[in-house]
Scaffold this active site. Structure first.
Site, mmCIF file in Angstrom:
data_model
loop_
_atom_site.group_PDB
_atom_site.id
_atom_site.type_symbol
_atom_site.label_atom_id
_atom_site.label_comp_id
_atom_site.label_asym_id
_atom_site.label_seq_id
_atom_site.Cartn_x
_atom_site.Cartn_y
_atom_site.Cartn_z
ATOM 1 N N ARG A 240 0.859 -1.181 0.000
ATOM 2 C CA ARG A 240 0.000 0.000 0.000
ATOM 3 C C ARG A 240 0.899 1.236 0.000
ATOM 4 O O ARG A 240 1.948 1.250 0.668
ATOM 5 C CB ARG A 240 -0.893 0.039 1.243
ATOM 6 C CG ARG A 240 -2.050 -0.952 1.218
ATOM 7 C CD ARG A 240 -3.073 -0.631 0.130
ATOM 8 N NE ARG A 240 -4.207 -1.540 0.157
ATOM 9 C CZ ARG A 240 -4.301 -2.660 -0.572
ATOM 10 N NH1 ARG A 240 -3.316 -3.004 -1.397
ATOM 11 N NH2 ARG A 240 -5.373 -3.408 -0.501
ATOM 12 N N GLU A 269 -3.343 7.961 -3.783
ATOM 13 C CA GLU A 269 -3.610 7.096 -4.930
ATOM 14 C C GLU A 269 -4.996 7.445 -5.465
ATOM 15 O O GLU A 269 -5.941 7.449 -4.665
ATOM 16 C CB GLU A 269 -3.549 5.637 -4.470
ATOM 17 C CG GLU A 269 -3.451 4.670 -5.626
ATOM 18 C CD GLU A 269 -3.110 3.251 -5.166
ATOM 19 O OE1 GLU A 269 -2.098 3.070 -4.468
ATOM 20 O OE2 GLU A 269 -3.880 2.340 -5.492
ATOM 21 N N HIS A 288 -1.357 0.380 -9.530
ATOM 22 C CA HIS A 288 -1.984 -0.632 -8.653
ATOM 23 C C HIS A 288 -2.483 -1.832 -9.476
ATOM 24 O O HIS A 288 -3.678 -2.110 -9.545
ATOM 25 C CB HIS A 288 -3.134 -0.009 -7.837
ATOM 26 C CG HIS A 288 -3.389 -0.737 -6.543
ATOM 27 N ND1 HIS A 288 -3.700 -0.093 -5.362
ATOM 28 C CD2 HIS A 288 -3.378 -2.056 -6.244
ATOM 29 C CE1 HIS A 288 -3.880 -0.996 -4.404
ATOM 30 N NE2 HIS A 288 -3.682 -2.193 -4.920
HETATM 31 C C1 GLV Z 1 -4.970 -5.260 -3.815
HETATM 32 O O1 GLV Z 1 -4.353 -4.297 -3.586
HETATM 33 C C2 GLV Z 1 -5.416 -6.192 -2.843
HETATM 34 O O2 GLV Z 1 -5.349 -5.921 -1.632
HETATM 35 O O3 GLV Z 1 -5.905 -7.260 -3.241
#
Ligand code: GLV
Length: 323
Positions: A240, A269, A288
């Site tokens: 993250r 983000e 992401h």
């Molecule tokens: C993506 O970021 C997830 O947590 O699956």
């Protein structure tokens, strides 16, 4: 048939929507490419039994209060930092995630970023496309080796250990740090436990982050931590964005405190298009995409749907994180 509505915050594969239609009397799907705003999310969630969300949808107390009929929020991600778990628990709303279907795919992405940044794949691709190949020179776009290097894994969970398995194939020396030593996980991948993150940082050529975002991991990597890394080392982040302090990352890339970074997540983000990080040649950045393969996103969507169905059918949701 479940007598009630589910709101799905993004268009998903037709078989997933069909599965929901087979079970819920009403299925409402958000069609625009971009996410619903918080107001739109609250409007469409009001009166629903179930909500199927993405990591970019914020599920907070205000949203839950606007939908008192809600029984379950099925988050299509393994992480659920976008959900206020305490607020959901207080209101008796079940929260589910999608574990055990995306870890290998996300580990692939961590490796892709590691190779791309260390071997300057993106930088040299852009330069070549710009017509700058010109004459070959032995000093052109020199990078650093991934094979044989030392990898430091922060968090040896399912994704961290999947990264470690790949690293073995690259003859890497593997270290890890975590809240607790995990003898059963470390042994098969040959990872060495280093109790302190700070101690581990200076020993690694690559540091790859695999912790969930919590109060304990927010800003885990800041100016002090970059100061401890080797100037030839790389930071890889597929966890993250908020686990890394963005200003400190920018300074580290600009000042040469580290050689580069490969990041799939940012804080904030999405990253604003004029953010100075985007000017850094020693940064490889993706939007992401850790779990973004056809197969894995399909499995995640179906698992989220199954969780919503189970929770609303009076059964146990297979992946309830509270309940
Ligand atoms: C993506 O970021 C997830 O947590 O699956």
């Amino acid at each position: 048939m479940i007598n009630g509505r589910v709101f799905v915050t993004r268009e998903l594969a037709p078989q997933v929507i069909q599965r929901l239609r087979n079970e819920f009397s009403e299925v409402d799907v958000w069609e625009p490419f971009g996410p619903p705003t918080p107001t739109e999310l609250a409007e469409r969630t009001a009166g629903c039994l179930a909500l199927l969300t993405m990591v970019s949808d914020r599920v907070d107390a205000a949203l839950l209060d606007s939908a008192p009929t809600l029984q379950v929020v099925a988050n299509m991600a393994v992480g659920y930092n976008n959900v206020d778990i305490a607020a959901a628990a207080e209101r008796g709303v079940i929260i589910t995630n999608t574990p055990n279907v995306l870890e290998e795919t996300t580990a692939d992405m961590a490796f892709a970023l590691m190779l791309a940044v260390a071997r300057r794949v993106v930088e040299s691709d852009a330069d070549t496309r710009a017509g700058n190949w010109g004459l070959w020179h032995p000093g052109l776009f020199l990078g650093n080796d991934v094979h044989g290097a030392t990898l430091g894994i922060v968090g040896l969970g399912t994704i961290g250990s999947a990264v470690a398995r790949r690293a073995r194939g690259f003859d890497m020396r593997i270290k890890y740090t975590a809240r607790n030593r995990q003898p059963e996980t470390e042994a098969p991948v040959g990872a060495e436990f280093v109790p302190s993150l700070q101690d581990m940082l200076g020993q690694c050529d690559f540091v790859s982050l695999h912790v969930p975002l919590t109060d304990a991991t927010r800003d885990l990597i800041g100016a002090q931590e970059f100061g401890l890394m080797k100037p030839t080392a790389y930071l890889i982040n597929t966890s993250r964005g908020d686990v890394v302090n963005t200003d400190a990352l920018l300074a580290a890339l600009q000042d040469g405190a580290i050689a580069g970074a490969g990041i799939d997540v940012t804080a904030p983000e999405p990253i604003p298009p004029d953010h100075p990080l985007l000017q850094q040649p020693n940064l490889v950045i993706t939007p992401h995409l850790g779990s973004a393969t056809h197969a894995t996103r399909g499995r995640m969507a179906m698992l989220a749907a199954e969780n919503a169905i189970a929770a609303c059918s009076g059964g146990l949701a297979p992946n309830a994180v509270i309940g």
